[in-house]
Write a protein that holds these residues in place. Sequence first.
Motif, PDB file in Angstrom:
ATOM      1  N   LEU A 431       0.846  -1.190   0.000  1.00 21.68           N
ATOM      2  CA  LEU A 431       0.000   0.000   0.000  1.00 21.68           C
ATOM      3  C   LEU A 431       0.880   1.238   0.000  1.00 21.68           C
ATOM      4  O   LEU A 431       1.839   1.324   0.768  1.00 21.68           O
ATOM      5  N   LEU A 432       0.555   2.198  -0.861  1.00 23.82           N
ATOM      6  CA  LEU A 432       1.241   3.491  -0.909  1.00 23.82           C
ATOM      7  C   LEU A 432       0.277   4.576  -0.457  1.00 23.82           C
ATOM      8  O   LEU A 432      -0.854   4.657  -0.940  1.00 23.82           O
ATOM      9  N   VAL A 433       0.734   5.435   0.459  1.00 26.94           N
ATOM     10  CA  VAL A 433      -0.028   6.607   0.890  1.00 26.94           C
ATOM     11  C   VAL A 433       0.834   7.824   0.580  1.00 26.94           C
ATOM     12  O   VAL A 433       1.886   8.025   1.200  1.00 26.94           O
ATOM     13  N   LEU A 434       0.405   8.625  -0.378  1.00 29.86           N
ATOM     14  CA  LEU A 434       1.238   9.679  -0.953  1.00 29.86           C
ATOM     15  C   LEU A 434       0.581  11.039  -0.765  1.00 29.86           C
ATOM     16  O   LEU A 434      -0.570  11.238  -1.166  1.00 29.86           O
ATOM     17  N   ASP A 435       1.291  11.978  -0.169  1.00 25.03           N
ATOM     18  CA  ASP A 435       0.774  13.320   0.064  1.00 25.03           C
ATOM     19  C   ASP A 435       1.390  14.266  -0.968  1.00 25.03           C
ATOM     20  O   ASP A 435       2.586  14.552  -0.926  1.00 25.03           O
ATOM     21  N   GLU A 436       0.581  14.728  -1.906  1.00 26.59           N
ATOM     22  CA  GLU A 436       1.003  15.601  -3.006  1.00 26.59           C
ATOM     23  C   GLU A 436       2.207  15.017  -3.754  1.00 26.59           C
ATOM     24  O   GLU A 436       3.273  15.625  -3.836  1.00 26.59           O
ATOM     25  N   PRO A 437       2.062  13.843  -4.347  1.00 24.94           N
ATOM     26  CA  PRO A 437       3.211  13.183  -4.966  1.00 24.94           C
ATOM     27  C   PRO A 437       3.750  13.876  -6.202  1.00 24.94           C
ATOM     28  O   PRO A 437       4.900  13.629  -6.584  1.00 24.94           O
TER      29      PRO A 437
END
Length: 488
Positions: A431-437
């Motif tokens: 799982l990837l959780v990306l903030d403003e990638p």
Amino acid sequence: MGVRARGWGWRHGTRAAWAVRGLDLDVADGERVLLLGPSGAGKSTLLQGLAGLLDPETGDEEGVLELDGVGVRQARVDGVAAGVARTGLLLQDPLSQTVLARCGDDVAFGLENHAVPRDEIWPRVREALDLVGFPHGLDRSTSRLSGGERQRLALAGVLALRPRLLLLDEPTAMLDPAAADGLRRTVGRVLEETGAGCLLVEHRVAPWLPHVDRVVVLEPGGGVRADGPPAAVFAAHGEALARDGVWVPDRPPARPARRPGDSTGPRLLTAAGLSVARPGAAAPAARDVDLGLDAGTCTAVTGPNGAGKSTLALALAGLAAPTGGRLEASDLLADGAGPLPHRWRARALAARVGTVFQEPAHQFVATTVADELRVGPRVTGADPAAAEATVASLLERLGLARLAGAHPFTLSGGEQRRLSVATVLATRPRLLVLDEPTFGQDGRTWAELVALLDELRAEGVGVCAVTHDAELVAALADRVLRLPGAAA
């Protein structure tokens, strides 16, 4: 506040390559210039140089860079001594521009440093905060601000100084669309009313064109590629600029072809009535969130600044405990670690969930780019040979190979963002959780990031992206969760 550069260049002390070199440029007093160029072309370095912030003890400089005939560092010293701001710089990372605990004090800091009379300071603070539409009072803790709110606070600190030359480095990158429109109108109004000049760096060009007189395109490695009125520059160079990654109006980067994969895979993470709070805050930043993250799908989380998107991302990534409701990992994701991600040990969490923070530098721990990419595989016990192959591939695909030996903190904002994404891709989590990638990316690096994420989605990785990037949502998202607005 006229600008003059003659053969100017700057190289960071830890870098072999020059960030800027051979720059010849003149900007007249009151002129408004949009600086363009691929990520890493030296745009941010030029703005920092004009603000007098490049210390000759930390790098190499050549040529001449002046404001009204005075060297930039001396001009900065003279301005402070005279109580007049020659320049006002909004940095690419607003966190690095936050210095005090209360919002009002933070805006007043620059005025106090310039010895502005005491009775003028607070009226100018309030005026600046009103100009940028800041949603909180003077006593609001700066630690409780979202990235977009912090961006507006930093801009207020710049505008309160009433500089003769505004230096704006991607001022809308962390703002929701409505806030970005408001900020552009504010900057336009300030420039009209004061006659100040402006050098602006932005990747998303079109909305700013009504506010600029001229476009200057920096050539990576040195010099100026194009210079002139916007329409003329884009007519003559638009096709070539778009190929090199510049976001040319009416020539958006091609969206990578979506790779085939199962539209919905097994559930990885379930949120039900979830509430989360920022550290030290009594009230939740986001509340009553119902969300399922599935393997092989991409979920985009959108919403206005201050709605709690980044705080929600930290909870989804197992880095913050819920304050209400339920957040549980499936057996597939947990793989024996238990159902509550915030209770997992660091090694177990890194192997299962990859997290990209809103501020890229918050996750850097190594002294070179290549070593930064090796950290995750080493922590998770990956095969060394396979890890090295992954590192080499990511360096090449994300345009970081030439920077493999550079210190992460010397990279541009866009390069730091790509490195921060690459560090989590290197561990191959479920799982990837990306903030403003996609923050700070030119068109070419944006497309490569999107392609990489889509490859992982097609391979069965779950992707959750907190973003204001409408193009990213359109290219990658299978579903969208919009948070309704700022909590009290």
